[in-house]
Scaffold this motif. Structure first.
Motif, PDB file in Angstrom:
ATOM      1  N   ARG A 222       2.793  12.460   6.341  1.00 34.99           N
ATOM      2  CA  ARG A 222       3.060  11.277   5.515  1.00 34.99           C
ATOM      3  C   ARG A 222       2.103  11.312   4.330  1.00 34.99           C
ATOM      4  O   ARG A 222       0.882  11.224   4.498  1.00 34.99           O
ATOM      5  N   PHE A 223       2.659  11.482   3.138  1.00 35.09           N
ATOM      6  CA  PHE A 223       1.858  11.508   1.912  1.00 35.09           C
ATOM      7  C   PHE A 223       1.794  10.089   1.338  1.00 35.09           C
ATOM      8  O   PHE A 223       2.835   9.449   1.134  1.00 35.09           O
ATOM      9  N   MET A 224       0.590   9.616   1.100  1.00 31.70           N
ATOM     10  CA  MET A 224       0.389   8.277   0.547  1.00 31.70           C
ATOM     11  C   MET A 224      -0.418   8.381  -0.743  1.00 31.70           C
ATOM     12  O   MET A 224      -1.553   8.857  -0.728  1.00 31.70           O
ATOM     13  N   VAL A 225       0.184   7.978  -1.823  1.00 26.06           N
ATOM     14  CA  VAL A 225      -0.477   7.972  -3.123  1.00 26.06           C
ATOM     15  C   VAL A 225      -0.914   6.533  -3.413  1.00 26.06           C
ATOM     16  O   VAL A 225      -0.094   5.611  -3.379  1.00 26.06           O
ATOM     17  N   ILE A 226      -2.199   6.341  -3.656  1.00 26.53           N
ATOM     18  CA  ILE A 226      -2.759   4.996  -3.812  1.00 26.53           C
ATOM     19  C   ILE A 226      -3.305   4.806  -5.221  1.00 26.53           C
ATOM     20  O   ILE A 226      -3.480   5.772  -5.984  1.00 26.53           O
ATOM     21  N   HIS A 227      -3.596   3.545  -5.553  1.00 30.10           N
ATOM     22  CA  HIS A 227      -4.161   3.243  -6.866  1.00 30.10           C
ATOM     23  C   HIS A 227      -5.586   3.780  -7.001  1.00 30.10           C
ATOM     24  O   HIS A 227      -5.927   4.401  -8.002  1.00 30.10           O
ATOM     25  N   SER A 228      -6.413   3.503  -5.983  1.00 32.75           N
ATOM     26  CA  SER A 228      -7.830   3.802  -6.119  1.00 32.75           C
ATOM     27  C   SER A 228      -8.437   4.163  -4.764  1.00 32.75           C
ATOM     28  O   SER A 228      -8.195   3.466  -3.763  1.00 32.75           O
TER      29      SER A 228
ATOM     30  N   ILE B 143      -4.257  -7.768   2.037  1.00 35.54           N
ATOM     31  CA  ILE B 143      -3.885  -7.907   0.629  1.00 35.54           C
ATOM     32  C   ILE B 143      -4.337  -6.686  -0.173  1.00 35.54           C
ATOM     33  O   ILE B 143      -3.592  -6.141  -0.995  1.00 35.54           O
ATOM     34  N   VAL B 144      -5.584  -6.233   0.071  1.00 36.42           N
ATOM     35  CA  VAL B 144      -6.114  -5.056  -0.629  1.00 36.42           C
ATOM     36  C   VAL B 144      -5.278  -3.827  -0.299  1.00 36.42           C
ATOM     37  O   VAL B 144      -4.917  -3.036  -1.183  1.00 36.42           O
ATOM     38  N   GLN B 145      -4.944  -3.644   0.988  1.00 34.55           N
ATOM     39  CA  GLN B 145      -4.139  -2.491   1.390  1.00 34.55           C
ATOM     40  C   GLN B 145      -2.753  -2.541   0.748  1.00 34.55           C
ATOM     41  O   GLN B 145      -2.227  -1.509   0.299  1.00 34.55           O
ATOM     42  N   SER B 146      -2.154  -3.710   0.714  1.00 35.96           N
ATOM     43  CA  SER B 146      -0.808  -3.839   0.137  1.00 35.96           C
ATOM     44  C   SER B 146      -0.818  -3.506  -1.350  1.00 35.96           C
ATOM     45  O   SER B 146       0.078  -2.803  -1.844  1.00 35.96           O
TER      46      SER B 146
ATOM     47  N   ASN C 191      -1.481   0.316  -1.912  1.00 38.52           N
ATOM     48  CA  ASN C 191      -0.351   1.175  -1.554  1.00 38.52           C
ATOM     49  C   ASN C 191       0.945   0.736  -2.226  1.00 38.52           C
ATOM     50  O   ASN C 191       1.988   1.367  -2.012  1.00 38.52           O
ATOM     51  N   ASP C 192       0.870  -0.362  -3.013  1.00 39.93           N
ATOM     52  CA  ASP C 192       2.066  -0.905  -3.647  1.00 39.93           C
ATOM     53  C   ASP C 192       3.159  -1.135  -2.608  1.00 39.93           C
ATOM     54  O   ASP C 192       4.339  -0.848  -2.825  1.00 39.93           O
ATOM     55  N   GLU C 193       2.742  -1.641  -1.460  1.00 38.63           N
ATOM     56  CA  GLU C 193       3.650  -1.853  -0.331  1.00 38.63           C
ATOM     57  C   GLU C 193       3.289  -3.175   0.329  1.00 38.63           C
ATOM     58  O   GLU C 193       2.463  -3.234   1.247  1.00 38.63           O
ATOM     59  N   TRP C 194       3.902  -4.264  -0.124  1.00 34.55           N
ATOM     60  CA  TRP C 194       3.540  -5.587   0.357  1.00 34.55           C
ATOM     61  C   TRP C 194       4.095  -5.886   1.732  1.00 34.55           C
ATOM     62  O   TRP C 194       3.740  -6.908   2.337  1.00 34.55           O
TER      63      TRP C 194
END
Length: 498
Positions: A243-249, A446-449, A452-455
């Protein structure tokens, strides 16, 4: 999943769990045979002998599995037979310490005449040969598992947007011929997965090689799930996914982990002020018994849910089949928090039995709610045994019991404070720490959502979200009661006329 389905030197917890189960099964069978051959004098002796044999074999299996795996990791030699020799030696040391322990810590109580009977020459040889034979059978059973070559990969790869990374695949042993591995994308949070991450079309694992590293490039925030497919007939690659997860920071990712451990500590420590308050006063007057009973039931249910999803491989496989693109919502801190909370609730109950409690008792309404909850749990258990529902569904039902308990458990305490017009006996330290943990738990989601741009992450674990939300709401009520409505009144002493 068999012992040899996992590469040596990897996933030591899973391999230890497999050898422990084998050891436990052998211990049960051996104990049954022993009791048939030499019938015990009483039911208590039968239980003692069965427990001693089963626990011993389970411990031997655990020691063998963990030592073998750690030896392969530390020595960086996963295919060296010496690892099994080291594991066997470690098990032998434990067995020798048990047999020669002069303090008798491991020896169950029994009468001396019975022990002399069991130590007759013929039976002594049988007993001394039995355990090594069981150990040999344990090794043979683990070797009897499917010995095909296993391909392993990281379960998840996290990258910051617009960054590059590398992924390493490993096989349990060298291949006789080269294998072509394809990355089959089964899920993408966006219409075109290449806008999230760039993946190679295929990979080549050369003959004689046990590892392969390839590069990936992250673009936009999102999630991509890929299964590994191979043309090699001895590579069971259909069960391997990444599972590849691209995050903001990456900074936000670290911050989320820090917040998670802070709320874990805050929630864990929040149980101690109430226990201290009870011990200091030698009284539980002011601590509502309905809250105690409901809280104990809630954390039993929460512990069952967390342990099942975190430690039971069969349930984890069911979760993966049901949620092929999901991530297990239970982490190690969730498991230890629930077990720790359950133990502290048991301490509260013990204090309620020992200390002054006045005329307090569990109300009929709380008893009715507990009856409904446990009836639901037992009916669900029968349905799971009858295969009408999956064991994963059964565990989720337990999480719903915990959520329902959280909805109602604070109501009796808040009403009791209102009726008494006092919060004496109800620790405000417990409330403040619980409030801190609840706020941080919601903040982490909230930070995780966002990262990950995944609410949907906020509502993906309704028990965790509900636990934090309702705890905060009731904590605000308790804080208002303690500091605003029912502040401690000072006792006035009459001054005699002079």
């Amino acid at each position: 999943m068999g012992y040899w389905d996992l590469p040596e030197g990897s996933d030591c917890v899973q391999k230890t769990w497999i050898t422990t189960k084998l050891g436990t099964a052998l211990g049960l069978v051996g104990s049954a045979y022993h009791m048939v051959a030499l019938q015990p004098d009483s039911a208590l002796e039968a239980v003692q002998r069965a427990t001693n044999g089963t626990v011993t074999m389970a411990a031997l299996g655990a020691i063998f599995g963990m030592t073998t795996c750690l030896s392969a990791q530390i020595r960086d030699a996963p295919d060296d037979p010496l690892n099994y020799f080291i594991g066997g030696c470690a098990s032998g040391i434990f067995l020798g310490a048990k047999k020669k322990n002069r303090l008798g810590w491991f020896r169950p109580p029994g009468n001396t005449r019975r022990e002399r009977k069991l130590s007759s020459p013929g039976m002594g040889r049988l007993g001394s040969a039995g355990l090594p034979a069981q150990l040999l059978l344990l090794v043979l059973l683990t070797n009897a598992s499917d010995s095909s070559v296993c391909l392993s990969a990281p379960e998840s790869v996290t990258l910051q947007e617009n960054s590059a990374g590398s992924v390493t695949l490993a096989s349990s042993s060298a291949l006789n011929r080269s294998a072509v591995i394809h990355l089959n994308v089964t899920y993408s949070s966006k219409l075109n997965f290449s806008s999230i991450i760039s993946l190679p079309d295929q990979l080549l694992l050369p003959a004689g090689s046990t590892s392969l590293t390839f590069n990936v490039m992250a673009h936009e925030v999102g999630q991509v799930t890929s299964y590994l497919l191979s043309n090699g007939t001895n590579l069971p690659s259909w069960s391997v996914r990444i599972r590849f997860m691209v995050i903001h920071s990456s900074v936000l990712s670290v911050l989320s982990q820090v917040i998670g451990w802070i709320y874990f500590v805050a929630w864990s420590v929040s149980f101690y002020p109430q226990a201290w308050e009870n011990w200091r006063r030698k009284s539980v007057v002011g601590l509502n018994f309905d809250f105690l009973a409901l809280n104990l039931t809630g954390f039993i249910a929460y512990s069952v849910f967390n342990i099942g999803l975190f430690w039971v491989p069969y349930v984890q496989e069911e979760f993966l089949k049901t949620n092929p693109n999901g991530i297990n919502p239970v982490n190690s801190n969730d498991v230890f928090f629930s077990i720790h909370a359950l133990l502290l609730c048991a301490v509260y109950v013990c204090q309620a039995v020992v200390y002054e409690r006045g005329d307090q008792k569990v109300s009929w309404m709380a008893k009715l709610l507990l009856l409904i909850g446990w009836t639901f749990a037992f009916i669900s258990l029968f349905l799971a045994v009858a295969k009408q529902i999956t064991w994963l569904d059964y565990l989720y039902y337990f999480s719903y019991i915990k959520l329902a308990v959280t909805l109602v458990k604070y109501v009796p305490q808040a009403y009791m404070n209102y009726r008494r017009k006092s919060t004496e006996g109800w620790s405000i330290g417990n409330v403040l720490l619980d409030f801190t943990g609840g706020v941080l738990s919601i903040l982490q989601m909230i930070v995780q959502s966002y990262n990950n741009d995944e609410w949907r992450l906020i509502f993906g674990d309704p028990t965790k979200f509900g636990l934090g939300l309702f705890s905060v709401l009731f904590d605000i009520i308790f804080i208002t009661q303690h500091y605003c409505l029912y502040r401690t009144q000072h006792d006035y002493v009459a001054v005699p006329d002079q």
